[in-house]
Design an enzyme around this catalytic site. Structure first.
Site, short mmCIF file in Angstrom:
data_model
loop_
_atom_site.label_atom_id
_atom_site.label_comp_id
_atom_site.label_asym_id
_atom_site.label_seq_id
_atom_site.Cartn_x
_atom_site.Cartn_y
_atom_site.Cartn_z
CB THR A 5 -37.07 -10.61 -24.93
OG1 THR A 5 -36.71 -11.93 -25.18
CG2 THR A 5 -35.89 -9.86 -24.43
CB SER B 135 -40.46 -10.53 -20.13
OG SER B 135 -40.53 -9.88 -21.36
CG ASP C 127 -36.86 -11.48 -20.05
OD1 ASP C 127 -37.63 -12.46 -20.11
OD2 ASP C 127 -36.36 -10.94 -21.05
CB SER D 72 -42.91 -8.85 -25.99
OG SER D 72 -42.23 -9.64 -25.05
N GLY E 113 -36.12 -11.41 -29.95
CA GLY E 113 -36.59 -11.91 -31.23
C GLY E 113 -36.41 -13.41 -31.30
CE LYS F 187 -34.63 -13.80 -22.73
NZ LYS F 187 -35.97 -13.27 -22.74
#
Lengths: 274, 251
Positions: free
Chosen positions: A38, A206, A54, A166, A84, A70
């Site tokens: 993500t 992502s 994303d 990330s 997460g 998301k």
């Protein structure tokens, strides 16, 4: 008086730990939790908040969902991006969303962003980080626009622009060079799109499309797949095999339904809801 | 050591009646009037906001309560009992949402509330709730429905009903004026006329409360297809503002 049975007992159930560890030692690979990898971002602009995310969900090295959502609903004017463990973000935001609605009805007031933040952080702290939800919470309430980040262990930050996941470093690089106070709507949206795109292209966790959500005092606009920079190319050739490519020796056709009449008895398949 | 709360206070009389429930109904009959009318394209529920003194700040009184976006309730009887039931109903609606992802159909929620009220007639150490409720809601299965729930826990669906002080006259009035294809606007008008019949004092936008269920149009139903958990349904139940009530009264 009997207790309502709609509530299941709270807390984690650790009763399978011994068995799972035993199996793992014997060589069974433990199932990986679907992580959203993500890139999620939020930024404050002149009229309110823009959230971005994303749409890639990963299960280890595999892409589990190429177009997941998301940006979660908390209330009409408050949304929450989640990074997460996917299940954790889904259920946590749904739970707090439900409690916010209850709270709004009881208090008779429009819900506030700090209320959602407090509910989320208190829950995450209670689980000592075992609930892997890293959230970007943003919205507009009667006191103005607010943007928060919430970490899995329960710490929070209040900032004008934030990134999590990330791909957060790639996205933050874009924000740090591009963010200014009091941006216009188009400027802010473009900045968010660029930040998510940076995450999509530079982070393996992502990918796929960009989702955005613009929240102002009067309206909330959900822009699902506002940018799709990863559309699959159309295949150049047609890969259908003609009938006869595989030779066969014997052919037998059986019709299994000879004749069928349907006679409804009483109300038929209809449920009795009287 | 004496066992606490072991025996129910609501027991049968020799004639087969539960006297406590009869007394609860008397408490309801002494409460301010409220009514509900089901129209072809919606439901209206309304209540008198009668206060015992002119010194009471009536802007804080809530006779009509929202339970979830598609269900609203009005009551006659004891205010505090209503408050408790509203809280339980709201929690029940959220619990249903957490499991099924949609708000409960009106009948399901009504049944849950009725169960709570019945439990107070068969549990140790408690008394029945001293309220009758009119539950108005919309769901995609049955459309708009109006239910009345009594202190005993029994409930029925009504096309139009009144509860409280003036219920006998109000129901006679409604019987004369009701027809199956009454429109929502007419229903609101009829509700106001019915309230006016037994109203002591001035009927203004400050002394009555009105809640309305509007049926979503087919376009609106299309728009909120279950595409995801983002966004919830558009509310079908809402309380009218004082300005709107004033406009209806002036008609």
């Amino acid at each position: 008086m009997s207790k309502s049975s709609v509530y299941s007992s709270p807390g984690f159930d650790f009763s399978n730990i011994v068995r799972n560890n035993f199996l793992h030692e014997k060589g069974l690979p433990l199932p990986k939790a679907t992580s959203t990898g993500t890139t999620i971002v939020g930024c404050l602009f002149k009229d309110g908040i823009v959230l971005g995310a994303d749409t890639r969900a990963t299960e280890g090295p595999i892409v589990a969902d190429k177009n997941c959502e998301k940006i979660h609903y908390i209330t009409e004017s408050i949304r929450c991006c989640g990074a997460g463990t996917a299940a954790d973000t889904e259920f946590t935001t749904a739970l707090i969303s439900s409690n916010m609605e209850l709270h709004a009805l009881q208090s008779g007031r429009k819900p506030r962003v700090v209320t959602a933040m407090t509910m989320l952080k208190q829950m995450l702290f209670r689980y000592q980080g075992h609930v892997g939800a890293a959230l970007v919470l943003g919205g507009v309430d009667s006191t103005g626009p607010h943007l928060f980040t919430i970490h899995p262990h329960g710490s929070t930050d209040k900032l004008p622009y934030v990134t999590m996941g990330s791909g957060s470093l790639a996205a933050m690089a874009v924000f740090e060079s591009g963010w200014q106070p009091n941006m216009e709507r188009e400027q802010a949206l473009n900045l968010v799109k660029a930040a998510i795109a940076a995450g999509i292209f530079n982070d393996l966790g992502s990918g796929s499309n960009v989702d955005a959500c613009i929240i102002t005092a009067n309206s909330t606009e959900m822009l699902r797949n506002v940018e799709m920079p990863n559309v699959r190319v159309q295949k150049e050739r047609d890969y259908k095999f003609r009938r006869g490519t595989t030779a066969w020796k014997k052919e037998e056709i059986r019709s299994l339904v000879v004749e069928e009449t349907v006679t409804p008895i009483g109300r038929g398949d209809e449920m009795d809801t009287s | 050591m004496r066992k606490q709360n072991a025996y129910s206070l609501t027991v049968f009389s020799p004639s087969g009646k539960l006297v406590q429930i009869e007394h609860a109904l008397a408490a309801v009959a002494g409460g301010t009037t409220s009514l509900g009318i089901k129209a072809s394209n919606g439901i209206v529920i309304a209540a008198e906001k009668k206060t015992s003194s002119i010194l009471i700040d009536d802007s804080v009184i809530d006779r009509v309560a929202v339970i979830c976006p598609n269900i609203g309730i009005v009551y006659s009887g004891m205010g505090p009992d209503f408050r408790v039931l509203v809280t339980k109903a709201r929690k029940s609606a959220q619990a249903y949402w957490k499991i099924y992802g949609t708000y409960p159909p009106t009948r399901v929620l009504t049944q849950e509330i009725a169960t709570v009220m019945q439990q107070a007639t068969q549990s140790g150490g408690v008394r029945p709730y001293g309220v009758s409720l009119l539950v108005a809601g919309w769901d995609s299965h049955r459309g708009p429905t109006l239910y009345q729930v009594d202190p005993s826990g029994s409930f029925w669906a009504w096309k139009a009903s009144a509860i409280g002080k003036n219920m006998v006259n109000a129901k006679t009035f409604l019987e004369k004026r009701y027809n199956d294809d009454i429109s929502l606007e007419d229903a609101i008008h009829t509700a106001l006329l019915t309230l006016k019949e037994g109203f002591e004092g001035q009927m203004t936008e400050k002394t009555i409360e009105i809640g309305v269920i509007t049926v979503p149009t087919p376009e609106e139903l299309e728009a909120e297809s279950p595409d995801g958990i983002t966004g919830r349904v558009k509310p079908t139940f809402r309380k009218l503002t004082e300005e709107e009530v004033r406009d209806y009264l002036s008609l």
